[in-house]
Motif scaffolding. Structure first.
Motif, mmCIF file in Angstrom:
data_model
loop_
_atom_site.group_PDB
_atom_site.id
_atom_site.type_symbol
_atom_site.label_atom_id
_atom_site.label_comp_id
_atom_site.label_asym_id
_atom_site.label_seq_id
_atom_site.Cartn_x
_atom_site.Cartn_y
_atom_site.Cartn_z
ATOM 1 N N VAL A 157 -6.678 5.819 -1.917
ATOM 2 C CA VAL A 157 -5.758 4.931 -1.209
ATOM 3 C C VAL A 157 -6.182 4.767 0.254
ATOM 4 C CG1 VAL A 157 -3.827 5.452 -2.756
ATOM 5 C CG2 VAL A 157 -4.092 6.792 -0.666
ATOM 6 N N VAL A 158 -6.690 5.830 0.861
ATOM 7 C CA VAL A 158 -7.155 5.722 2.246
ATOM 8 C C VAL A 158 -8.376 4.808 2.326
ATOM 9 C CG1 VAL A 158 -8.197 6.999 4.161
ATOM 10 C CG2 VAL A 158 -6.187 7.929 2.989
ATOM 11 N N GLY A 159 -9.318 5.004 1.389
ATOM 12 C CA GLY A 159 -10.506 4.158 1.379
ATOM 13 C C GLY A 159 -10.175 2.701 1.110
ATOM 14 N N SER A 160 -9.254 2.470 0.193
ATOM 15 C CA SER A 160 -8.870 1.087 -0.121
ATOM 16 C C SER A 160 -8.202 0.416 1.068
ATOM 17 C CB SER A 160 -7.933 1.071 -1.332
ATOM 18 O OG SER A 160 -8.586 1.554 -2.484
ATOM 19 N N PHE A 161 -7.326 1.161 1.747
ATOM 20 C CA PHE A 161 -6.677 0.586 2.924
ATOM 21 C C PHE A 161 -7.714 0.299 4.008
ATOM 22 C CE2 PHE A 161 -4.751 0.948 7.110
ATOM 23 C CZ PHE A 161 -3.728 0.018 7.011
ATOM 24 N N ALA A 162 -8.638 1.236 4.235
ATOM 25 C CA ALA A 162 -9.667 1.025 5.251
ATOM 26 C C ALA A 162 -10.509 -0.201 4.933
ATOM 27 C CB ALA A 162 -10.554 2.262 5.358
ATOM 28 N N ARG A 163 -10.798 -0.405 3.652
ATOM 29 C CA ARG A 163 -11.634 -1.553 3.273
ATOM 30 C C ARG A 163 -10.905 -2.869 3.506
ATOM 31 N NH1 ARG A 163 -16.381 -1.157 1.502
ATOM 32 N NH2 ARG A 163 -16.093 1.075 1.085
ATOM 33 N N TYR A 220 2.351 7.637 -0.904
ATOM 34 C CA TYR A 220 0.961 7.196 -0.961
ATOM 35 C C TYR A 220 0.825 5.688 -1.126
ATOM 36 C CZ TYR A 220 -0.155 12.060 -0.852
ATOM 37 O OH TYR A 220 -0.257 13.360 -0.434
ATOM 38 N N CYS A 221 1.953 4.993 -1.241
ATOM 39 C CA CYS A 221 1.940 3.527 -1.332
ATOM 40 C C CYS A 221 1.001 3.079 -2.451
ATOM 41 C CB CYS A 221 1.516 2.904 -0.012
ATOM 42 S SG CYS A 221 2.505 3.427 1.406
ATOM 43 N N HIS A 222 1.097 3.757 -3.590
ATOM 44 C CA HIS A 222 0.158 3.478 -4.673
ATOM 45 C C HIS A 222 0.902 3.184 -5.963
ATOM 46 C CE1 HIS A 222 1.351 7.430 -5.942
ATOM 47 N NE2 HIS A 222 0.358 7.612 -6.761
ATOM 48 N N ALA A 254 -4.027 3.617 -7.850
ATOM 49 C CA ALA A 254 -4.625 2.654 -6.926
ATOM 50 C C ALA A 254 -3.633 2.270 -5.828
ATOM 51 C CB ALA A 254 -5.076 1.402 -7.674
ATOM 52 N N LEU A 255 -4.143 1.956 -4.654
ATOM 53 C CA LEU A 255 -3.311 1.480 -3.555
ATOM 54 C C LEU A 255 -2.569 0.213 -3.967
ATOM 55 C CD1 LEU A 255 -2.687 1.812 -0.418
ATOM 56 C CD2 LEU A 255 -4.429 0.031 -0.117
ATOM 57 N N ASP A 256 -1.302 0.121 -3.569
ATOM 58 C CA ASP A 256 -0.515 -1.089 -3.786
ATOM 59 C C ASP A 256 -0.627 -1.950 -2.527
ATOM 60 O OD1 ASP A 256 1.330 -3.072 -4.196
ATOM 61 O OD2 ASP A 256 3.083 -1.747 -4.324
ATOM 62 N N PRO A 257 -1.462 -2.986 -2.545
ATOM 63 C CA PRO A 257 -1.673 -3.771 -1.323
ATOM 64 C C PRO A 257 -0.445 -4.559 -0.906
ATOM 65 C CG PRO A 257 -2.782 -4.807 -3.180
ATOM 66 C CD PRO A 257 -2.273 -3.481 -3.677
ATOM 67 N N GLY A 258 0.525 -4.704 -1.811
ATOM 68 C CA GLY A 258 1.743 -5.426 -1.484
ATOM 69 C C GLY A 258 2.878 -4.536 -1.028
ATOM 70 N N HIS A 259 2.622 -3.231 -0.903
ATOM 71 C CA HIS A 259 3.664 -2.311 -0.449
ATOM 72 C C HIS A 259 4.087 -2.696 0.975
ATOM 73 C CE1 HIS A 259 5.635 1.400 0.845
ATOM 74 N NE2 HIS A 259 5.679 1.774 -0.424
ATOM 75 N N PRO A 260 5.399 -2.706 1.269
ATOM 76 C CA PRO A 260 5.853 -3.141 2.603
ATOM 77 C C PRO A 260 5.199 -2.379 3.752
ATOM 78 C CG PRO A 260 7.721 -2.964 1.100
ATOM 79 C CD PRO A 260 6.525 -2.430 0.366
ATOM 80 N N ASP A 261 4.988 -1.063 3.591
ATOM 81 C CA ASP A 261 4.366 -0.289 4.668
ATOM 82 C C ASP A 261 2.902 -0.666 4.852
ATOM 83 O OD1 ASP A 261 6.756 0.967 5.077
ATOM 84 O OD2 ASP A 261 6.178 2.872 4.168
#
Length: 504
Positions: free
Chosen positions: A210-216, A144-146, A152-159
């Motif tokens: 995490v999906v919503g955060s990535f979309a934003r 989930y890259c969180h 919460a989403l990890d915005p610095g995750h390599p993926d």
């Protein structure tokens, strides 16, 4: 029983002839529908052993009634599942075993498996197909890259960084979901429902977050669309599924007379509880044994803390004590007592009353853990502890600390994890630690130079695991330091014996 030397694969026969051959080899193995008429209705991200022994089995039952719910699977990390199953038309065998009996059945619900890296366009096209009404996930906690401590989403995750730079060719689950939903929105195709089947508390909410955060991060309008139009029901899944071995393949071949490159072995028990929120339709899950509810959280919490928390505790301490399999570890009286007391003395008090009477559940779990036919490796369960501990053990610890209650046994499970990820077992042999934070955790252990208090201090600063509140708890710190010192001085088995003797 078929010839021991037979090696004809499932792929070399038509479905009808395969069914006849399977039925001749073992009466409980059948494919009771015309697979040529099955069309896809689900895309599943993360086609591992668990999915193939759980969700795919429920869907296989549904296909007897409704042929529009076949599964297109996707492997997000490796192509080995596709490579094994493609030559046999994605048919495979599920073997259910306990101490008394073994049953087998062919599963035909999986129509294809796509490699997300090498078949990225095909996967996104499948997710955009109007026939697909559900995208489900078993990608494990790390997928989930969180941040496991916050959800919460990890915005610095390599993926995530990759997918932000390459939005049309994503590799992460959030990236794939957002891209497919973006294309469906542009084409006027109703969005699919996203069904999380991973061991996360409020897993639908975590997935939505995490999906919503990535979309934003990509497009606020798209994020608003997802927030308003896409359903993310939570679910609770429960079935023990060890890794498949060559002995398992041999058993299948000798029983049915066909070579299955990747069967799955599991226990007879299976449970699936699902929140009933599917705006674009769903199969009749309730007709095949799943339970549809309004709120799955009490069931999630019960399973995460009782089964998964106990499993992890048993895995770390059992591995350190030299037990390869869960059934071996639970057969040791001291370990059995510890796990029983962890559940009945510490975990049960933290569960909501809405789950009902659970007095039967600890004994049932102990019986399942003791199943000698499963061969579930402690090393397998020990994987990815940094992602699993927050929901499996730390939630129990947090709730009990808030009530001023003892955390002795749950803290021992966490200390066992700390001792395990240090990377060297009680005989001085290297442990193959599989964890996204493995190098960082090993560095903390090395820097501590064998001093338990220093090691605990370093580990509690790993905020992705412990957050801020637990890191400041003197009670937790003292428990972990004492347990860790004992694990190094006396070993896991003697430490467990000492702990279960407290207060007697």
């Amino acid at each position: 029983m078929r010839s021991r030397g037979s090696s004809r694969p499932l792929s070399k026969l038509t479905d009808a002839r395969t069914t006849a051959r399977l039925s001749a080899g073992c009466n409980s193995v059948r494919l009771p529908y015309d697979r040529s008429r099955v069309s896809p209705g689900i895309v599943h991200l993360g086609v591992g052993a668990f999915h193939r022994a759980h969700v795919a089995v429920y869907v296989d039952e549904i296909l007897k009634r409704d042929s529009s719910w076949g599964i297109i699977g996707a492997s997000l990390r490796r192509s080995d599942t596709r490579n094994a199953l493609a030559p046999q038309d994605f048919l495979y065998t599920v073997v259910a075993r306990d101490g008394a009996a073994t049953t087998m059945r062919a599963i035909g619900s999986l129509l294809d498996v796509l490699d997300a890296h090498n078949q990225n366009r095909e996967l996104i096209a499948a997710m955009t197909d109007p026939r697909i009404r559900i995208v489900s996930l078993t990608i494990t906690e790390k997928g989930y890259c969180h941040d496991p401590a916050t959800g919460a989403l990890d915005p610095g995750h390599p993926d995530i960084l990759h997918d932000l730079a390459n939005p049309t060719a994503p590799v992460s689950a959030p990236g794939l979901l957002v891209r497919a939903l973006e294309l469906r929105r542009a084409a006027g195709i109703p969005p699919f429902t996203v069904l999380c089947c991973d061991n996360l508390p409020a897993n639908g909410e975590v997935t939505a977050r995490v999906v919503g955060s990535f979309a934003r991060l990509r497009d606020t309008g798209l994020a608003d669309f997802i927030a308003g139009e896409v359903a993310f029901p939570s679910s609770m899944v429960d079935r023990i599924v060890p890794a498949t071995t060559d002995d398992d393949r041999r058993l299948v071949r000798e029983t049915i007379g066909l070579h299955d490159a990747w069967p799955v072995v599991t226990e007879p028990y299976s449970q699936w509880v699902i929140e009933d929120r599917f705006p674009t339709g769903r199969p009749h899950f309730e007709a095949v044994g799943a339970e549809l509810v309004k709120d799955v959280r009490p069931y999630e919490l019960m399973k995460l803390r009782l089964l998964n928390g106990s499993h992890s505790t048993l895995a770390y301490l059992g591995y350190l004590a030299g037990y390869e399999f869960v059934s071996q570890a639970i057969a040791e009286p001291a370990f059995r007592t510890l796990i029983d007391e962890l559940m009945t003395e510490e975990v049960m008090e933290t569960l909501p009353r809405s789950v009902g009477d659970l007095s039967f559940y600890p004994a049932a779990l102990l019986q399942r853990f003791a199943n000698p036919a499963l061969k579930h490796r402690t090393w397998q369960i020990a994987m990815d502890g940094s992602q699993k501990l927050p929901q499996r053990l730390l939630g129990t610890i947090r709730d009990r600390l808030a009530r001023g209650k003892s955390i002795t046994r749950a803290a021992l499970g966490v200390a066992g994890w700390m001792r395990y990820v240090a990377g060297v077992d009680e005989q001085g042999r290297r442990i193959d630690v599989q964890d996204p934070l493995a190098k960082r955790l090993r560095a903390i252990a090395d820097e501590a130079e064998g001093l338990p208090a220093r090691y605990v201090d370093g580990m509690l600063r790993v905020s992705e695991v412990f957050g801020d509140e637990l890191a400041e708890s003197h009670v937790l710190r003292e428990n972990l330091t004492g347990h860790l010192a004992s694990l190094y001085r006396h070993g896991a088995l003697q430490t467990v014996r000492n702990v279960i003797g407290v207060g007697r």
